[in-house]
Design a protein around this motif. Structure first.
Motif, PDB file in Angstrom:
ATOM      1  N   PRO A   1       0.814  -1.216   0.000  1.00 12.26           N
ATOM      2  CA  PRO A   1       0.000   0.000   0.000  1.00 12.26           C
ATOM      3  C   PRO A   1       0.846   1.263   0.000  1.00 12.26           C
ATOM      4  CG  PRO A   1       0.012  -1.003   2.179  1.00 12.26           C
ATOM      5  CD  PRO A   1       0.698  -1.976   1.261  1.00 12.26           C
ATOM      6  N   PRO A   2       0.278   2.389  -0.424  1.00 12.64           N
ATOM      7  CA  PRO A   2       0.991   3.667  -0.396  1.00 12.64           C
ATOM      8  C   PRO A   2       1.564   3.951   0.990  1.00 12.64           C
ATOM      9  CG  PRO A   2      -1.088   3.900  -1.548  1.00 12.64           C
ATOM     10  CD  PRO A   2      -1.092   2.527  -0.945  1.00 12.64           C
ATOM     11  N   ALA A   3       2.713   4.616   1.007  1.00 18.45           N
ATOM     12  CA  ALA A   3       3.426   4.838   2.269  1.00 18.45           C
ATOM     13  C   ALA A   3       3.713   6.310   2.501  1.00 18.45           C
ATOM     14  CB  ALA A   3       4.739   4.058   2.278  1.00 18.45           C
ATOM     15  N   LEU A   4       3.566   6.721   3.751  1.00 19.57           N
ATOM     16  CA  LEU A   4       4.142   7.969   4.247  1.00 19.57           C
ATOM     17  C   LEU A   4       5.383   7.579   5.035  1.00 19.57           C
ATOM     18  CD1 LEU A   4       4.230  11.009   5.063  1.00 19.57           C
ATOM     19  CD2 LEU A   4       2.775  10.391   7.013  1.00 19.57           C
TER      20      LEU A   4
ATOM     21  N   ALA B   1       9.739  -0.165  -6.695  1.00 20.96           N
ATOM     22  CA  ALA B   1       8.802  -1.277  -6.855  1.00 20.96           C
ATOM     23  C   ALA B   1       7.423  -0.801  -7.278  1.00 20.96           C
ATOM     24  CB  ALA B   1       8.712  -2.066  -5.547  1.00 20.96           C
ATOM     25  N   GLY B   2       7.277   0.501  -7.515  1.00 24.79           N
ATOM     26  CA  GLY B   2       6.009   1.039  -7.980  1.00 24.79           C
ATOM     27  C   GLY B   2       5.027   1.400  -6.895  1.00 24.79           C
ATOM     28  N   VAL B   3       5.504   1.488  -5.646  1.00 23.82           N
ATOM     29  CA  VAL B   3       4.633   1.839  -4.520  1.00 23.82           C
ATOM     30  C   VAL B   3       4.633   3.362  -4.359  1.00 23.82           C
ATOM     31  CG1 VAL B   3       4.252   1.600  -2.038  1.00 23.82           C
ATOM     32  CG2 VAL B   3       5.124  -0.346  -3.366  1.00 23.82           C
ATOM     33  N   PRO B   4       3.469   4.007  -4.309  1.00 24.40           N
ATOM     34  CA  PRO B   4       3.432   5.456  -4.078  1.00 24.40           C
ATOM     35  C   PRO B   4       4.004   5.802  -2.697  1.00 24.40           C
ATOM     36  CG  PRO B   4       1.321   4.667  -4.913  1.00 24.40           C
ATOM     37  CD  PRO B   4       2.110   3.454  -4.542  1.00 24.40           C
ATOM     38  N   VAL B   5       4.926   6.750  -2.649  1.00 21.11           N
ATOM     39  CA  VAL B   5       5.583   7.136  -1.397  1.00 21.11           C
ATOM     40  C   VAL B   5       5.507   8.646  -1.219  1.00 21.11           C
ATOM     41  CG1 VAL B   5       7.753   7.212  -0.115  1.00 21.11           C
ATOM     42  CG2 VAL B   5       7.179   5.176  -1.458  1.00 21.11           C
ATOM     43  N   THR B   6       5.057   9.062  -0.049  1.00 18.97           N
ATOM     44  CA  THR B   6       5.158  10.458   0.373  1.00 18.97           C
ATOM     45  C   THR B   6       6.299  10.533   1.369  1.00 18.97           C
ATOM     46  OG1 THR B   6       2.771  10.799   0.109  1.00 18.97           O
ATOM     47  CG2 THR B   6       3.976  12.399   1.467  1.00 18.97           C
ATOM     48  N   LEU B   7       7.353  11.244   1.024  1.00 16.97           N
ATOM     49  CA  LEU B   7       8.548  11.304   1.865  1.00 16.97           C
ATOM     50  C   LEU B   7       8.687  12.691   2.476  1.00 16.97           C
ATOM     51  CD1 LEU B   7      11.223  10.039   2.875  1.00 16.97           C
ATOM     52  CD2 LEU B   7      12.283  10.837   0.741  1.00 16.97           C
ATOM     53  N   LYS B   8       8.828  12.724   3.796  1.00 11.31           N
ATOM     54  CA  LYS B   8       9.060  13.979   4.522  1.00 11.31           C
ATOM     55  C   LYS B   8      10.394  13.867   5.258  1.00 11.31           C
ATOM     56  CE  LYS B   8       6.197  16.745   5.391  1.00 11.31           C
ATOM     57  NZ  LYS B   8       5.816  18.059   4.804  1.00 11.31           N
TER      58      LYS B   8
END
Length: 339
Positions: free
Chosen positions: A272-275, A298-305
């Protein structure tokens, strides 16, 4: 214990991609000396007293922290796990919860050794009061009495229990976010992989705050930059030798277990998408950034802070403006993936 390389000007030179992130934040600089003194006193305690101190320490609440009974409700209960034990849960709910709310399953931080629901109390309050989520915080069993994989199995069993008790909890069993900070971030990342591997449906997101993603002896430094364990080895709150100590309590033989070091997984697709939130002055910085990079590949949506110049667990200093940004980012992520 993991053997740290000798320090020296060459070895401590910043790495090209992420080394600059260790430059201390000017707002944290005046807090550092007192924080170092307080944590040194905490770390000097015998193990039993060290554990007890984490259980009794007051939560550092920001001025705008949601209040129980006014903005959210909270109850303690238990859930059974595979060996017949019952695990404590703390359930936070909005006062006016939506029908079939999103579930945030929370594993607290503390190096798999210390801590309780209170470690991430502030975040749990914001997620319930402002994120309209039902938060279930798991009091999983901890090392050294309960080494790997107890923490993983306890939390995974609670995940399945929550799905089967969705009506009572008021949640949608197909709308679940696994979440945690530090060791809890490690557990959350592993739960996402384990749910995928075992066909447990419903995970729509993962919140990995300042996460542990790989044992330092096993880190694939041929693939990812890895300078933070050396560069931040003397950092505030948790330094590199103390992180080694936590690992030794949890996984004493440094086994190459994917469910202990999720960065080692051969396949990170279909997660699943990750923060992912990372602190710049943290020994764990580069493994959090490596996991973000690996998920994206790997094609996983990532929100990086990224919070430059701040130590591990900086949210324990609520006077920092970045602490509010950290909590707000969790709320916003829940709101986005819950739509």
């Amino acid at each position: 214990m993991v053997q740290l390389e000798p320090s020296g000007p060459g070895l401590k030179a910043p790495k090209p991609k992420y080394g600059h992130l260790s430059e201390i934040d000017p707002d944290f600089a005046p807090l550092k000396e007192e924080a170092d003194k307080n944590f040194a006193a905490l770390w000097s305690l015998p193990l039993d007293e060290f554990k007890a101190a984490w259980l009794t320490a007051p939560v550092a609440l920001p001025n705008n922290a949601p209040q129980p009974g006014q903005e959210y409700s909270v109850v303690d209960q238990e859930a059974p796990v595979r060996d017949g034990s019952r695990i404590g849960l703390r359930v936070y709910k909005p006062l006016d919860p939506p029908t079939n709310a999103v579930l945030v399953l929370k594993a607290h931080g503390g190096g798999w050794v210390v801590g309780s629901h209170e470690v991430e109390e502030v975040e749990n309050r914001f997620l319930a009061a402002q994120g309209s989520a039902v938060v279930v915080s798991v009091d999983y069993r901890m090392a050294p009495a309960y080494k790997y994989p107890y923490a993983i199995n306890d939390c995974f069993d609670v995940l399945k229990w929550c799905k089967s008790h969705a009506f009572k909890l008021g949640i949608d069993p197909e709308k679940i976010i696994v979440a945690g900070g530090s060791a809890g971030g490690n557990i959350a990342a592993v739960l996402a992989q384990k749910a995928r591997d075992e066909g447990v449906s419903g995970l729509v997101g993962q919140i990995l705050n300042i996460p542990v993603t790989c044992h330092p002896k096993l880190f694939p430094s041929d693939k990812y930059e890895y300078g933070s364990y050396q560069q931040n080895k003397d950092s505030t709150v948790v330094d590199a030798p103390r992180m080694d100590w936590f690992w030794h309590q949890y996984l004493p033989n440094a086994d190459a277990e994917v469910y202990a070091s999720p960065l080692l997984a051969k396949d990170l697709s279909n997660l699943p998408p990750a923060l992912i939130q990372v602190a710049g002055m943290d020994p764990l910085r580069d493994e959090g950034l490596a996991y973000a990079e690996a998920l994206k590949a790997a094609g996983v949506p990532v929100t990086l802070k990224i919070y430059k110049g701040l130590p591990h667990g900086f949210y324990m200093f609520p006077q920092l403006k970045q602490s509010q940004e950290y909590w707000d980012s969790c709320v916003q992520f829940v709101q986005q993936v819950a739509q």
